[in-house]
Scaffold this motif. Structure first.
Motif, PDB file in Angstrom:
ATOM      1  N   GLY A 294       9.747 -12.963 -84.092  1.00 22.91           N
ATOM      2  CA  GLY A 294       8.966 -12.274 -85.189  1.00 22.91           C
ATOM      3  C   GLY A 294       8.663 -11.028 -84.359  1.00 22.91           C
ATOM      4  N   PHE A 295       8.819 -11.211 -82.392  1.00 23.05           N
ATOM      5  CA  PHE A 295       8.612 -10.165 -81.764  1.00 23.05           C
ATOM      6  C   PHE A 295      10.651  -9.889 -81.368  1.00 23.05           C
ATOM      7  CE2 PHE A 295       4.774 -11.914 -82.407  1.00 23.05           C
ATOM      8  CZ  PHE A 295       3.795 -10.611 -82.201  1.00 23.05           C
ATOM      9  N   PHE A 296      10.614  -8.509 -81.033  1.00 23.61           N
ATOM     10  CA  PHE A 296      12.241  -7.673 -80.431  1.00 23.61           C
ATOM     11  C   PHE A 296      11.028  -6.814 -79.489  1.00 23.61           C
ATOM     12  CE2 PHE A 296      15.878  -8.347 -82.841  1.00 23.61           C
ATOM     13  CZ  PHE A 296      15.595  -9.958 -82.765  1.00 23.61           C
ATOM     14  N   SER A 297      11.477  -6.924 -78.167  1.00 26.08           N
ATOM     15  CA  SER A 297      10.995  -6.073 -76.382  1.00 26.08           C
ATOM     16  C   SER A 297      12.449  -5.454 -75.824  1.00 26.08           C
ATOM     17  CB  SER A 297       9.983  -6.996 -76.292  1.00 26.08           C
ATOM     18  OG  SER A 297      10.291  -7.884 -75.893  1.00 26.08           O
ATOM     19  N   PHE A 298      11.705  -4.346 -75.621  1.00 26.76           N
ATOM     20  CA  PHE A 298      13.249  -3.941 -74.474  1.00 26.76           C
ATOM     21  C   PHE A 298      12.137  -2.759 -73.405  1.00 26.76           C
ATOM     22  CE2 PHE A 298      16.268  -0.727 -73.480  1.00 26.76           C
ATOM     23  CZ  PHE A 298      17.048  -1.091 -72.889  1.00 26.76           C
ATOM     24  N   MET A 299      12.836  -2.987 -72.171  1.00 21.69           N
ATOM     25  CA  MET A 299      12.698  -1.908 -71.193  1.00 21.69           C
ATOM     26  C   MET A 299      13.486  -1.575 -70.645  1.00 21.69           C
ATOM     27  SD  MET A 299      10.005  -4.708 -68.745  1.00 21.69           S
ATOM     28  CE  MET A 299      10.052  -5.567 -68.123  1.00 21.69           C
ATOM     29  N   SER A 300      13.222  -0.100 -70.309  1.00 19.54           N
ATOM     30  CA  SER A 300      14.461  -0.198 -69.135  1.00 19.54           C
ATOM     31  C   SER A 300      14.066   0.735 -68.421  1.00 19.54           C
ATOM     32  CB  SER A 300      15.652   0.452 -69.949  1.00 19.54           C
ATOM     33  OG  SER A 300      16.546   1.301 -68.809  1.00 19.54           O
ATOM     34  N   VAL A 301      14.335   1.148 -67.428  1.00 16.83           N
ATOM     35  CA  VAL A 301      14.063   2.242 -65.771  1.00 16.83           C
ATOM     36  C   VAL A 301      15.135   3.625 -66.467  1.00 16.83           C
ATOM     37  CG1 VAL A 301      13.128   0.529 -64.286  1.00 16.83           C
ATOM     38  CG2 VAL A 301      15.672   1.632 -64.531  1.00 16.83           C
ATOM     39  N   LEU A 302      14.475   4.672 -66.261  1.00 13.05           N
ATOM     40  CA  LEU A 302      15.335   5.613 -66.875  1.00 13.05           C
ATOM     41  C   LEU A 302      15.770   6.635 -64.913  1.00 13.05           C
ATOM     42  CD1 LEU A 302      12.704   7.498 -68.891  1.00 13.05           C
ATOM     43  CD2 LEU A 302      14.900   6.668 -69.460  1.00 13.05           C
ATOM     44  N   PRO A 303      16.473   6.624 -65.180  1.00 11.39           N
ATOM     45  CA  PRO A 303      17.174   7.573 -64.183  1.00 11.39           C
ATOM     46  C   PRO A 303      16.252   8.553 -63.302  1.00 11.39           C
ATOM     47  CG  PRO A 303      17.980   8.323 -65.901  1.00 11.39           C
ATOM     48  CD  PRO A 303      17.585   7.355 -66.684  1.00 11.39           C
ATOM     49  N   GLY A 304      16.205   8.579 -61.969  1.00 13.73           N
ATOM     50  CA  GLY A 304      14.998   9.447 -61.461  1.00 13.73           C
ATOM     51  C   GLY A 304      13.416   9.140 -61.361  1.00 13.73           C
ATOM     52  N   GLY A 305      13.239   7.716 -63.096  1.00 14.37           N
ATOM     53  CA  GLY A 305      11.954   7.861 -62.711  1.00 14.37           C
ATOM     54  C   GLY A 305      11.850   7.364 -63.870  1.00 14.37           C
ATOM     55  N   GLY A 306      10.531   6.492 -64.240  1.00 12.96           N
ATOM     56  CA  GLY A 306      10.363   6.429 -65.497  1.00 12.96           C
ATOM     57  C   GLY A 306      10.750   5.138 -66.539  1.00 12.96           C
ATOM     58  N   GLY A 307      10.106   5.304 -67.380  1.00 14.14           N
ATOM     59  CA  GLY A 307      11.264   3.998 -68.076  1.00 14.14           C
ATOM     60  C   GLY A 307      10.823   4.232 -69.867  1.00 14.14           C
ATOM     61  N   VAL A 308      11.191   3.711 -70.193  1.00 17.24           N
ATOM     62  CA  VAL A 308      11.525   4.060 -71.857  1.00 17.24           C
ATOM     63  C   VAL A 308      11.158   2.033 -72.099  1.00 17.24           C
ATOM     64  CG1 VAL A 308      13.418   3.121 -72.263  1.00 17.24           C
ATOM     65  CG2 VAL A 308      12.423   3.859 -74.257  1.00 17.24           C
ATOM     66  N   VAL A 309       9.803   2.259 -72.743  1.00 18.21           N
ATOM     67  CA  VAL A 309       9.039   0.371 -73.409  1.00 18.21           C
ATOM     68  C   VAL A 309       9.544   0.537 -75.172  1.00 18.21           C
ATOM     69  CG1 VAL A 309       7.580  -1.494 -73.878  1.00 18.21           C
ATOM     70  CG2 VAL A 309       8.575  -0.132 -71.145  1.00 18.21           C
ATOM     71  N   VAL A 310      10.093  -0.436 -75.679  1.00 17.55           N
ATOM     72  CA  VAL A 310      10.074  -0.476 -76.956  1.00 17.55           C
ATOM     73  C   VAL A 310       9.622  -1.870 -78.092  1.00 17.55           C
ATOM     74  CG1 VAL A 310      11.372  -0.165 -79.168  1.00 17.55           C
ATOM     75  CG2 VAL A 310      11.503   1.177 -77.641  1.00 17.55           C
ATOM     76  N   LEU A 311       8.211  -2.029 -78.360  1.00 15.80           N
ATOM     77  CA  LEU A 311       8.216  -2.866 -79.018  1.00 15.80           C
ATOM     78  C   LEU A 311       8.057  -3.616 -80.141  1.00 15.80           C
ATOM     79  CD1 LEU A 311       4.777  -3.893 -76.064  1.00 15.80           C
ATOM     80  CD2 LEU A 311       7.145  -4.215 -75.819  1.00 15.80           C
ATOM     81  N   ALA A 312       8.643  -4.417 -80.792  1.00 17.50           N
ATOM     82  CA  ALA A 312       8.095  -4.449 -82.572  1.00 17.50           C
ATOM     83  C   ALA A 312       8.050  -5.677 -82.197  1.00 17.50           C
ATOM     84  CB  ALA A 312       9.817  -3.741 -82.591  1.00 17.50           C
ATOM     85  N   ASN A 313       7.436  -5.655 -83.662  1.00 20.32           N
ATOM     86  CA  ASN A 313       6.852  -7.304 -84.616  1.00 20.32           C
ATOM     87  C   ASN A 313       7.685  -7.256 -85.568  1.00 20.32           C
ATOM     88  OD1 ASN A 313       4.948  -5.112 -85.710  1.00 20.32           O
ATOM     89  ND2 ASN A 313       3.558  -6.420 -86.682  1.00 20.32           N
ATOM     90  N   ALA A 314       8.576  -6.958 -85.566  1.00 21.02           N
ATOM     91  CA  ALA A 314       9.283  -7.192 -86.772  1.00 21.02           C
ATOM     92  C   ALA A 314      11.009  -7.866 -86.698  1.00 21.02           C
ATOM     93  CB  ALA A 314       9.498  -5.968 -88.278  1.00 21.02           C
TER      94      ALA A 314
END
Length: 430
Positions: A294-314
């Protein structure tokens, strides 16, 4: 308005369009290289209790947990208790192929160990049973190896189960408290927890399965996920985690590079490499997808620093697609906002109920009930989900999902389906 502000505004506008379209079932966060952060929540944390997702809601993160296990191993390397060349035989001499398996191979999924979550008994029985770590190890020991060590990359939860047990042994500390003491607390990850299914987590979402009607995901005993996919966290904490790895706060820089440097690698340690084109540049970035009932999750670093995160409970949420869109915006690209769904029901004469196929294995079913028109189609592992469709009066041949960023267009007797990941197929009614 400065460059950072305009990027922040663009990210917020895009995420709000997902919310307005009913397609954000969780929390998305972007940490920019300049330290700014955007966090937007949508959907329900628990529809049974009428609790909405909030920016600091806690989600089970599945295999994103592996990055913490890899970091724990590398901390032991930094302290001289382990070498990446160490043989599994040093710790588990009776494990299949132990003499030929190194810690390096366990970390990058090239050890050839069986994947215990792929065993036939995992889904129907094992995931519902309480397990002590030793019982998991005994079960993994009994499974036949997937292949000899070192000849192929084959994703294996068993490899990370063994790594967690090795850290526990050399640190002389249970792995749950180890992660809290040496990873979560020092880095200020106040909303990251080891989830054994029994501890009460603050503001934790429940895993959901879209359908007609929606339902809670299949139950599981989280003890089966020990050390491998047993963490729960917030999107903000995971942005902080990516930043800490990039800044050398969690590990010495040379060891952090083994986790994040995916330039020529399929699998690094706790991450894999994926090629994205951002602002016209093709880049290979360190990422990971995770899922647990019931959970999907994703993370990635970003070029030049930082990152993106997506957390879903569907289940079925397109977390990777949303992650890529957010990375594109963070890189200065324009990304078209999602349109809001229509307000009318599709015409049953246009959207004829039945099963539609393309002859290559893709299928979608249209059906009607007292609530309206629905599409049902398979997602990961072939598991289908159902979602309502609506149309605008001026374009009755174009239906939009009210749950996913998908469109269905009726054209000359065929159904053109643009799915949540952006892939377009032409299907014919069977």
């Amino acid at each position: 308005m400065g460059m950072g502000m305009s990027t922040v505004a663009a990210l917020q506008t895009y995420l709000r369009s997902w919310n307005a379209a009913g397609c954000l079932h969780g929390v998305a966060a972007v940490g920019l290289a300049n330290g700014e952060r955007v966090v937007v929540a949508g959907g329900m944390a628990d529809p049974g209790l009428a609790v909405a997702n909030e920016p600091d809601t806690v989600f089970r993160i599945g295999s994103l947990s592996k990055s913490f296990t890899a970091a724990a191993v590398l901390q032991q390397v930094a302290q001289g208790r382990l070498e990446l060349s160490d043989s599994l035989e040093r710790f588990f001499p009776d494990f299949p192929n132990a003499a030929g398996i190194s810690l390096h191979q366990l970390l990058n999924h090239s050890a050839g160990t069986a994947n215990f979550t792929s065993a036939a008994e995992y889904w129907p029985t094992r995931m519902r049973l309480a397990h002590r770590p030793q019982e998991l190890l005994d079960w993994a020991h009994a499974l036949p190896p997937a292949c000899p060590p070192g000849i192929a990359h084959a994703y294996s939860n068993t490899g990370y189960l063994l790594l967690a047990a090795i850290v526990e042994r050399v640190a002389d500390q249970d792995f749950s408290s180890y992660r809290q003491q040496y990873l979560f607390r020092p880095l200020g990850l106040e909303r990251t927890f080891v989830d054994d299914g029994r501890v009460i987590l603050p503001q934790a979402a429940r895993g959901l399965h879209p359908g007609a009607p929606w339902r809670y995901a299949e139950p599981m005993d989280m003890s089966v996920a020990w050390g491998v996919y047993d963490l729960a966290s917030s999107a903000g904490d995971l942005c902080r985690w990516l930043e800490a790895l990039q800044r050398g706060e969690a590990l010495p820089a040379r060891l952090a590079a083994l986790m994040l440097d995916v330039g020529a690698l399929e699998y690094a340690y706790g991450f894999y490499g994926e090629d994205w084109t951002l602002a016209g540049r093709r880049l290979r970035l360190a990422q990971h997808f995770g899922d647990v009932n019931g959970f999907f999750s994703f993370m990635s670093v970003l070029p030049g620093g930082g990152g993106v995160v997506v957390l879903a409970n569907a289940f079925g949420s397109p977390v990777e697609r949303l992650g890529l869109d957010l990375a594109r915006i963070a890189s200065g690209e324009g990304v078209e906002a999602l349109p809001t769904p229509g307000r009318e029901q599709p015409d049953e004469q246009l959207f004829v109920p039945g099963r539609y196929e393309n002859g290559e294995g893709a299928w979608l079913e249209l059906f009607y009930n007292e609530h309206g028109c629905y599409a049902r189609s398979p997602r990961r592992y072939g598991e289908p989900i159902a979602y309502p469709l609506t149309v605008e009066a001026q374009t009755p041949q174009l239906a939009r999902s009210a749950v996913l960023p998908e469109t269905l267009l009726i054209e000359a007797g065929t159904l053109q389906w643009c799915d949540a990941e952006g892939e377009t197929r032409r299907l014919r009614r069977q």
